[in-house]
Design a protein around this motif. Structure first.
Motif, PDB file in Angstrom:
ATOM      1  N   ARG A 193       0.830  -1.202   0.000  1.00 38.18           N
ATOM      2  CA  ARG A 193       0.000   0.000   0.000  1.00 38.18           C
ATOM      3  C   ARG A 193       0.866   1.254   0.000  1.00 38.18           C
ATOM      4  O   ARG A 193       2.062   1.204   0.252  1.00 38.18           O
ATOM      5  CB  ARG A 193      -0.897   0.008   1.234  1.00 38.18           C
TER       6      ARG A 193
ATOM      7  N   ASN B 272      -0.534   3.602   4.815  1.00 39.44           N
ATOM      8  CA  ASN B 272       0.181   3.030   5.956  1.00 39.44           C
ATOM      9  C   ASN B 272       0.054   3.920   7.184  1.00 39.44           C
ATOM     10  O   ASN B 272      -0.175   3.434   8.293  1.00 39.44           O
ATOM     11  CB  ASN B 272       1.656   2.830   5.615  1.00 39.44           C
TER      12      ASN B 272
ATOM     13  N   LEU C 124      -1.185  -6.325  10.075  1.00 32.92           N
ATOM     14  CA  LEU C 124      -0.820  -5.250   9.154  1.00 32.92           C
ATOM     15  C   LEU C 124      -0.004  -5.781   7.990  1.00 32.92           C
ATOM     16  O   LEU C 124      -0.188  -5.354   6.853  1.00 32.92           O
ATOM     17  CB  LEU C 124      -0.051  -4.158   9.899  1.00 32.92           C
TER      18      LEU C 124
ATOM     19  N   TYR D 161       0.165  -3.633   4.564  1.00 33.36           N
ATOM     20  CA  TYR D 161       0.583  -2.353   5.119  1.00 33.36           C
ATOM     21  C   TYR D 161       1.971  -2.543   5.720  1.00 33.36           C
ATOM     22  O   TYR D 161       2.149  -2.563   6.926  1.00 33.36           O
ATOM     23  CB  TYR D 161      -0.416  -1.869   6.172  1.00 33.36           C
ATOM     24  N   ARG D 162       2.953  -2.699   4.864  1.00 33.71           N
ATOM     25  CA  ARG D 162       4.298  -3.066   5.292  1.00 33.71           C
ATOM     26  C   ARG D 162       4.957  -1.983   6.148  1.00 33.71           C
ATOM     27  O   ARG D 162       5.602  -2.274   7.142  1.00 33.71           O
ATOM     28  CB  ARG D 162       5.197  -3.352   4.090  1.00 33.71           C
TER      29      ARG D 162
ATOM     30  N   ALA E 185       3.488   0.327   8.045  1.00 37.10           N
ATOM     31  CA  ALA E 185       2.841   0.363   9.355  1.00 37.10           C
ATOM     32  C   ALA E 185       3.258  -0.841  10.194  1.00 37.10           C
ATOM     33  O   ALA E 185       3.426  -0.734  11.412  1.00 37.10           O
ATOM     34  CB  ALA E 185       1.324   0.396   9.193  1.00 37.10           C
TER      35      ALA E 185
END
Length: 107
Positions: A17, A22, A79, A84-85, A87
């Motif tokens: 994303r 994020n 996550l 959402y790497r 985050a």
């Protein structure tokens, strides 16, 4: 032809994303982080105070720290699973630094 496959039939991986997404997701899970981290901080603080008040050696509340750290790590894994790497990296760094800080009060 499916848009997610290359010409040789191998499916391409999903892309992560955006940075703004994020950030928003991390800010959305921050109250849960505050609850789990606050619980761990409270248990360590009250346990250390009670041990010092009773004249005993302070003991690490391992079950509570593992439980709250597990909740924070599970949020990080969720996550990651949601792509959402960024985050997730911040979540894992937050978990590691919080647990290190809480355990540093014990010698």
């Amino acid at each position: 032809m499916d848009m997610d496959t290359r010409t040789d039939g191998i499916r391409e991986g999903r892309e992560p994303r955006s940075g703004g997404a994020n950030l928003l997701v991390f800010l959305a899970v921050l109250p849960l982080d505050a609850l789990a981290g606050g619980y761990a901080w409270l248990v360590v603080g009250i346990g250390g105070w009670a041990d010092a008040h009773n004249g005993a050696e302070a003991t690490v509340p391992a079950v509570e720290l593992v439980a709250s750290g597990g909740v924070l790590a599970a949020v990080g894994l969720a996550l990651c699973w949601g792509r959402y790497r960024g985050a997730a990296v911040v979540q894992f760094a937050l978990t590691a630094s919080l647990m290190t800080w809480l355990l540093s009060s014990y010698d």
